[in-house]
Design an enzyme around this catalytic site. Sequence first.
Site, PDB file in Angstrom:
ATOM      1  CD  GLU A  51      -2.758  -1.331   2.428  1.00  0.00           C
ATOM      2  OE1 GLU A  51      -2.635  -0.485   3.331  1.00  0.00           O
ATOM      3  OE2 GLU A  51      -3.561  -2.273   2.486  1.00  0.00           O
ATOM      4  CG  ASN A 110      -0.795  -7.021  -1.392  1.00  0.00           C
ATOM      5  OD1 ASN A 110      -1.387  -7.614  -2.295  1.00  0.00           O
ATOM      6  ND2 ASN A 110      -1.282  -6.889  -0.166  1.00  0.00           N
ATOM      7  CG  HIS A 144     -10.008  -5.296   0.400  1.00  0.00           C
ATOM      8  ND1 HIS A 144     -10.345  -6.407   1.138  1.00  0.00           N
ATOM      9  CD2 HIS A 144      -8.693  -5.094   0.620  1.00  0.00           C
ATOM     10  CE1 HIS A 144      -9.277  -6.855   1.786  1.00  0.00           C
ATOM     11  NE2 HIS A 144      -8.256  -6.081   1.475  1.00  0.00           N
ATOM     12  CD  GLU A 186      -4.927  -7.757   1.596  1.00  0.00           C
ATOM     13  OE1 GLU A 186      -5.776  -6.970   2.065  1.00  0.00           O
ATOM     14  OE2 GLU A 186      -3.703  -7.572   1.692  1.00  0.00           O
ATOM     15  CG  ASP A 204     -13.043  -8.230   1.350  1.00  0.00           C
ATOM     16  OD1 ASP A 204     -12.870  -7.309   0.527  1.00  0.00           O
ATOM     17  OD2 ASP A 204     -12.583  -8.189   2.503  1.00  0.00           O
TER      18      ASP A 204
HETATM   19  O1  G3I Z   1      -5.858  -8.209  18.796  1.00  0.00           O
HETATM   20  C1  G3I Z   1      -6.383  -6.966  19.239  1.00  0.00           C
HETATM   21  C2  G3I Z   1      -7.212  -7.164  20.480  1.00  0.00           C
HETATM   22  O2  G3I Z   1      -6.423  -7.677  21.511  1.00  0.00           O
HETATM   23  C3  G3I Z   1      -7.845  -5.836  20.871  1.00  0.00           C
HETATM   24  O3  G3I Z   1      -8.678  -6.020  21.941  1.00  0.00           O
HETATM   25  C4  G3I Z   1      -8.621  -5.283  19.725  1.00  0.00           C
HETATM   26  C5  G3I Z   1      -9.212  -3.924  20.061  1.00  0.00           C
HETATM   27  O4  G3I Z   1      -9.441  -3.150  18.935  1.00  0.00           O
HETATM   28  O5  G3I Z   1      -7.787  -5.130  18.612  1.00  0.00           O
HETATM   29  C6  G3I Z   1      -7.226  -6.345  18.166  1.00  0.00           C
HETATM   30  O6  G3I Z   1      -6.382  -6.089  17.055  1.00  0.00           O
HETATM   31  C7  G3I Z   1      -7.043  -5.816  15.837  1.00  0.00           C
HETATM   32  C8  G3I Z   1      -6.519  -6.804  14.794  1.00  0.00           C
HETATM   33  O7  G3I Z   1      -7.069  -6.498  13.553  1.00  0.00           O
HETATM   34  C9  G3I Z   1      -6.871  -8.253  15.139  1.00  0.00           C
HETATM   35  O8  G3I Z   1      -8.230  -8.456  15.120  1.00  0.00           O
HETATM   36  C10 G3I Z   1      -6.732  -4.417  15.442  1.00  0.00           C
HETATM   37  O9  G3I Z   1      -7.324  -3.506  16.324  1.00  0.00           O
HETATM   38  C11 G3I Z   1      -7.245  -4.170  14.050  1.00  0.00           C
HETATM   39  O10 G3I Z   1      -6.785  -2.896  13.615  1.00  0.00           O
HETATM   40  C12 G3I Z   1      -6.722  -5.227  13.098  1.00  0.00           C
HETATM   41  O11 G3I Z   1      -7.296  -4.993  11.847  1.00  0.00           O
HETATM   42  C13 G3I Z   1      -6.638  -5.593  10.774  1.00  0.00           C
HETATM   43  C14 G3I Z   1      -6.239  -4.556   9.748  1.00  0.00           C
HETATM   44  O12 G3I Z   1      -5.651  -5.173   8.640  1.00  0.00           O
HETATM   45  C15 G3I Z   1      -5.270  -3.555  10.310  1.00  0.00           C
HETATM   46  O13 G3I Z   1      -4.843  -2.671   9.343  1.00  0.00           O
HETATM   47  C16 G3I Z   1      -7.568  -6.611  10.159  1.00  0.00           C
HETATM   48  O14 G3I Z   1      -7.779  -7.698  11.055  1.00  0.00           O
HETATM   49  C17 G3I Z   1      -6.968  -7.148   8.860  1.00  0.00           C
HETATM   50  O15 G3I Z   1      -7.930  -7.904   8.186  1.00  0.00           O
HETATM   51  C18 G3I Z   1      -6.566  -5.997   7.977  1.00  0.00           C
HETATM   52  O16 G3I Z   1      -5.971  -6.515   6.808  1.00  0.00           O
HETATM   53  C19 G3I Z   1      -5.593  -5.546   5.850  1.00  0.00           C
HETATM   54  C20 G3I Z   1      -4.386  -6.083   5.122  1.00  0.00           C
HETATM   55  O17 G3I Z   1      -3.361  -6.388   6.035  1.00  0.00           O
HETATM   56  C21 G3I Z   1      -3.862  -5.095   4.096  1.00  0.00           C
HETATM   57  N1  G3I Z   1      -4.926  -4.703   3.191  1.00  0.00           N
HETATM   58  C22 G3I Z   1      -6.126  -4.233   3.817  1.00  0.00           C
HETATM   59  C23 G3I Z   1      -6.664  -5.258   4.803  1.00  0.00           C
HETATM   60  C24 G3I Z   1      -7.975  -4.812   5.366  1.00  0.00           C
HETATM   61  O18 G3I Z   1      -7.830  -3.663   6.138  1.00  0.00           O
END
Ligand code: G3I
Length: 476
Positions: A169, A211, A248, A277, A279
């Site tokens: 990105e 990516n 996405h 990725e 969806d």
């Molecule tokens: O694990 C913590 C948890 O302990 C806490 O309580 C909670 C509170 O918000 O957060 C949890 O972490 C989260 C993590 O996902 C696991 O679920 C983060 O806040 C959250 O920001 C994180 O989001 C991820 C996101 O990337 C971050 O940028 C998504 O799961 C993940 O699907 C997403 O994936 C990205 C790709 O890497 C790059 N392209 C876009 C894609 C979608 O955003």
Amino acid sequence: MGSYALRGPTVRRKIRGLLPALLVGVLGATATLVAPPAAHAAESTLGAAAAQSGRYFGTAIASGRLSDPTYTGIANREFNSVTAENEMKIDATEPQRGQFNFTAGDRVYNWAVQNGKQVRGHTLAWHSQQPGWMQNLSGSTLRQAMIDHINGVMRHYKGKIAQWDVVNEAFADGSTGARRDSNLQRTGNDWIEVAFRTARAADPAAKLCYNDYNVENWTWAKTQAMYAMVRDFKQRGVPIDCVGFQSHFNSGSPYHSNFRTTLQNFAALGVDVAITELDIQGAPASTYAAVTNDCLAVPRCLGITVWGVRDGDSWRPEHTPLLFNNDGSKKPAYTAVLNALNGGSTTPPAESGQIKGVASGRCLDVPGTSTTDGTQLHLWDCHSGTNQQWTYTAAGELRVYGNKCLDAAGTANGAKVQIYGCWGGDNQKWRLGSDGTIVGVQSGLCLDAAASGTANGTLIQLYSCSNGGNQRWTRT
Ligand code: G3I
């Protein structure tokens, strides 16, 4: 004789244009075609269906869900490639500078390989999900930290990752085509190529991908900017192997049918492409089928990864964008994707065939029907055994037993040609010449029966192409 039996939905599309030349050049003007054999039954899972054309169908896996049997049951059954959703990112793998933690990443990695899946690495250099210590760095200190991070993570997973998202990105949304402003970008415009050069040195076996999202529509400025960067990298020899299109799709960034053009244009630059990725808001079956067919139409499209298993596993659950309902049942989009991977309801999946030496009249044969990696091929009397059945995939592989590839153990004259687990390397890709040669993509050398031998047991090697009968093959 004369049956051109290396068939498959994509393979057939790819080969159709070459067929007249192949038939004249390889079989001679008098060769006749026989009717194709009956079609195989369609595959019943996404991974197996994708594998028919040498591709994978993957999912993002979240380590925290691996204790959910419904989740792991679907994931294990349907997918043959895994991307760690968050566990290999910078904040997860290097929470303190110089202190690496692979606990969660290894949990996902081990689950994947223990269940026979390949792994995509995601991601090494990104403006987001940086640990606090990195967010506070800048300039040459940050540049060095990025290099150290790439080295540290890739060293841990060396030789184990099929594709790495090296940089994620890096371009801005909107109409400017500019790089995204970030602390990494402010270290200098060359940060991306430095990341790729570092990555190549750290693990030469991994395919190195750039990516991004909102780069699927060919007319968008971000797509054009990414294209210009990849073209420049290829022209200047910056080591990049693949481009990941996150895909996405939603109401603000909808699927457009020119996605196939985008994939084709990037592939024409000499890189592989992958849908990394996927969806789609609302999971319309027709759009899922269209995306699948776009990948299948492009020989260099390695495979498709959806970003989660069930809707509730998605980063955007309110969009219900995935292939499975929360109870684990299949959505209409699932069936649409499976049908597309199976080549449509009327198109038979891949068939295999023998590869026969022109001089010897004997077949390319795996000695003793061995499945051991490193077993060198030889010539043997043709028969109907599975150890003589080869499938030419859209990715340019010659597969035997479904998952083993014709593999060059080197690039010099005399290099052994063996079977090895398919992993996507250029030493496992072959060009079928119109003169009957089978040329290694990595070496440019020909598949050769050693010392012009014609007897049972004559070993198969690579050798400079000489147009000899020991280097020409018919496929029957
Ligand atoms: O694990 C913590 C948890 O302990 C806490 O309580 C909670 C509170 O918000 O957060 C949890 O972490 C989260 C993590 O996902 C696991 O679920 C983060 O806040 C959250 O920001 C994180 O989001 C991820 C996101 O990337 C971050 O940028 C998504 O799961 C993940 O699907 C997403 O994936 C990205 C790709 O890497 C790059 N392209 C876009 C894609 C979608 O955003």
